[in-house]
Design an enzyme around this catalytic site. Structure first.
Site, PDB file in Angstrom:
ATOM      1  N   THR A 162      59.018  38.510  11.105  1.00  0.00           N
ATOM      2  CA  THR A 162      60.013  39.237  11.896  1.00  0.00           C
ATOM      3  C   THR A 162      61.289  38.410  12.028  1.00  0.00           C
ATOM      4  OG1 THR A 162      58.278  40.394  13.094  1.00  0.00           O
ATOM      5  CG2 THR A 162      60.431  40.280  14.157  1.00  0.00           C
ATOM      6  N   ASN A 220      53.853  47.468   3.360  1.00  0.00           N
ATOM      7  CA  ASN A 220      52.692  47.034   4.134  1.00  0.00           C
ATOM      8  C   ASN A 220      51.667  48.136   4.366  1.00  0.00           C
ATOM      9  OD1 ASN A 220      55.260  47.487   5.558  1.00  0.00           O
ATOM     10  ND2 ASN A 220      54.001  47.607   7.386  1.00  0.00           N
ATOM     11  N   HIS A 223      50.521  34.057   8.408  1.00  0.00           N
ATOM     12  CA  HIS A 223      49.239  34.664   8.803  1.00  0.00           C
ATOM     13  C   HIS A 223      48.808  35.796   7.880  1.00  0.00           C
ATOM     14  CE1 HIS A 223      50.308  38.509  10.975  1.00  0.00           C
ATOM     15  NE2 HIS A 223      51.489  37.920  11.106  1.00  0.00           N
ATOM     16  N   THR A 225      62.561  23.048  18.051  1.00  0.00           N
ATOM     17  CA  THR A 225      61.649  21.972  17.645  1.00  0.00           C
ATOM     18  C   THR A 225      60.673  22.486  16.591  1.00  0.00           C
ATOM     19  OG1 THR A 225      61.835  20.961  19.807  1.00  0.00           O
ATOM     20  CG2 THR A 225      59.896  20.367  18.509  1.00  0.00           C
ATOM     21  N   CYS A 275      51.656  46.158  13.005  1.00  0.00           N
ATOM     22  CA  CYS A 275      52.744  45.436  13.668  1.00  0.00           C
ATOM     23  C   CYS A 275      53.384  46.247  14.771  1.00  0.00           C
ATOM     24  CB  CYS A 275      53.802  45.034  12.649  1.00  0.00           C
ATOM     25  SG  CYS A 275      53.102  44.084  11.337  1.00  0.00           S
TER      26      CYS A 275
HETATM   27  N1  PLP Z   1      57.185  42.467   7.196  1.00  0.00           N
HETATM   28  C1  PLP Z   1      56.071  43.084   6.765  1.00  0.00           C
HETATM   29  C2  PLP Z   1      56.098  43.835   5.474  1.00  0.00           C
HETATM   30  C3  PLP Z   1      54.910  43.026   7.528  1.00  0.00           C
HETATM   31  O1  PLP Z   1      53.805  43.640   7.100  1.00  0.00           O
HETATM   32  C4  PLP Z   1      54.923  42.310   8.748  1.00  0.00           C
HETATM   33  C5  PLP Z   1      53.723  42.279   9.619  1.00  0.00           C
HETATM   34  O2  PLP Z   1      52.817  43.075   9.463  1.00  0.00           O
HETATM   35  C6  PLP Z   1      56.108  41.663   9.136  1.00  0.00           C
HETATM   36  C7  PLP Z   1      57.222  41.767   8.340  1.00  0.00           C
HETATM   37  C8  PLP Z   1      56.189  40.865  10.397  1.00  0.00           C
HETATM   38  O3  PLP Z   1      55.622  39.601  10.235  1.00  0.00           O
HETATM   39  P1  PLP Z   1      55.218  38.700  11.507  1.00  0.00           P
HETATM   40  O4  PLP Z   1      53.962  39.281  12.044  1.00  0.00           O
HETATM   41  O5  PLP Z   1      55.019  37.336  10.965  1.00  0.00           O
HETATM   42  O6  PLP Z   1      56.364  38.775  12.452  1.00  0.00           O
END
Ligand code: PLP
Length: 384
Positions: free
Chosen positions: A71, A153, A203, A239, A326
């Site tokens: 994000t 995703n 992750h 940090t 998400c």
């Molecule tokens: N972009 C995509 C395509 C994702 O699938 C996700 C999380 O599912 C993100 C961004 C966001 O990543 P984060 O969970 O590390 O903020």
């Protein structure tokens, strides 16, 4: 019995990655910006991780910035590149696609809504792949950034960066790609495809949560979103999360080393699962069957409510997803499924395999799916 088939939402931490991180949670606790021995030891871990990520993506270590996740990387790329271009008087027009993660889509919309930018949002084709011609047709003389994800995703559809990227480079337009789902599951050619910025999230590839990567090519100007201590070329103050960064580096190295064997393994598991799912009547595949990540099976199920089916599967010990986790909690239909015209009266379920998935897992999930769909249909589908 519990079966985890939601690796697009998150993946378990690899034991080797945890082992690499552990010293930085214990003895090597120094602040990597400190000049003393404690700081230097932690800094060494951070810089070794930067090299691991750089090697995995074939970029220079100085082009790798560590962030708090996908994000943040997407926000920094979109806003930072757009602001720098605007400040240089190069234009205020952005192009993205309707199937981006909200981290990209909402950053672009926010710029268009409150920061004086104009935005063109290109819809995908019904198979969940964006037509490169249509995308390139949206680019104007004042376009300063195009953001297209490497793979989606929800549908797992792989986007044509190999066509779009070189064409944009020829026109001198910066390309950002959200490669959070694609890394380790599909080829990524940062140099060859002319990618200016690229986002990863640890992750999603068996690393820890709360750490991500923004690859920012050295020639691409960007303004920082976060101001403070000036870490990471002044672009990401704060940090260093040394343990997280070390975990991200170890996970990136593991992913790069094992990709050639993992991709066919995942594809075989997914195809075995998908074959069984499609064998249940009234079940169809969402998104392209070919331009697709190897671990993703996203299906539409006639005569069932999505949430009811998800909960029935959960009760049977199978973890899947009805869309993007998400934005979880949101019961409204996903913008990705809406963009490809997926029928609203069906359940849409995403199963995603990962490093820890076995044949036994996919067989158990397929059996539970068959049983749950039958029971739910017999009971009227579970619609509210
Ligand atoms: N972009 C995509 C395509 C994702 O699938 C996700 C999380 O599912 C993100 C961004 C966001 O990543 P984060 O969970 O590390 O903020």
């Amino acid at each position: 019995m519990t079966v985890y088939l939601d690796h697009a939402a998150t993946t378990p931490l690899d034991p080797g990655v945890l082992a690499a991180m552990r010293p930085y949670l214990e003895a090597e606790f120094g602040n990597p910006s400190s000049l003393h021995a404690f700081g230097r030891a932690a800094r060494q871990g951070v810089e070794a991780a930067r090299e691991q990520v750089a090697d995995a993506l074939d970029v220079a270590p100085l082009e790798v910035l560590f962030t708090s996740g996908g994000t943040e990387s997407d926000n920094q790329a979109v806003k930072g590149i757009a602001w720098a271009a605007r400040d240089a008087g190069r234009g205020r027009h952005l192009v993205t696609t309707a199937i981006e993660h909200h981290a990209v889509l909402d950053s672009c919309r926010w710029l268009a809504g409150s920061a004086g930018f104009e935005l063109s949002v290109v819809p995908p084709q019904p198979d969940g792949v964006v037509d490169p011609e249509r995308l390139l047709a949206a680019v104007r003389a004042d376009t300063v950034l195009v953001s297209v994800m490497a793979a989606n995703n929800e549908l797992g559809t792989v986007q044509p960066l190999g066509v779009v990227g070189p064409a944009l480079r020829e026109r001198g337009v910066a390309l950002h790609t959200d490669a959070v789902q694609a890394f380790g599951r599909a080829p990524l050619d940062v140099d060859g495809w002319g990618i200016g910025a690229l986002a990863l999230s640890a992750h999603k590839f068996n690393g820890p949560k709360g750490v991500g990567v923004l690859v920012l090519r050295r020639e691409l100007p960007a303004v920082p979103v976060l101001h403070g201590g000036g870490q990471e070329r002044g672009l990401r103050s704060g940090t260093f999360n040394a343990a997280g960064i070390v975990g991200c580096g170890a996970a990136a190295a593991l992913t790069a080393e094992t990709m050639a064997t993992q991709i066919p393994r995942l594809r075989a598991l997914r195809d075995r699962l998908l074959g069984a799912l499609l064998g249940v009547g009234g079940v169809t595949l969402n998104g392209s069957a070919t331009a697709r990540l190897p671990h993703n099976a996203n299906v539409a199920v006639r005569g069932c409510d999505g949430e009811a089916l998800l909960l029935a599967l959960d009760a049977a010990g199978v973890a899947a997803s009805t869309g993007s986790a998400c934005q979880s909690g949101a019961a409204e239909p996903s913008h990705v499924l809406a963009a490809v015209g997926a029928p609203a009266d069906r359940a849409h379920l995403r199963f995603t395999c990962g490093r820890t998935t076995t044949e036994h897992d996919v067989d158990a999930a397929a059996a539970a799916f068959t049983d749950c769909v039958k029971r739910l249909r017999d009971a009227g589908g579970g619609f509210l």
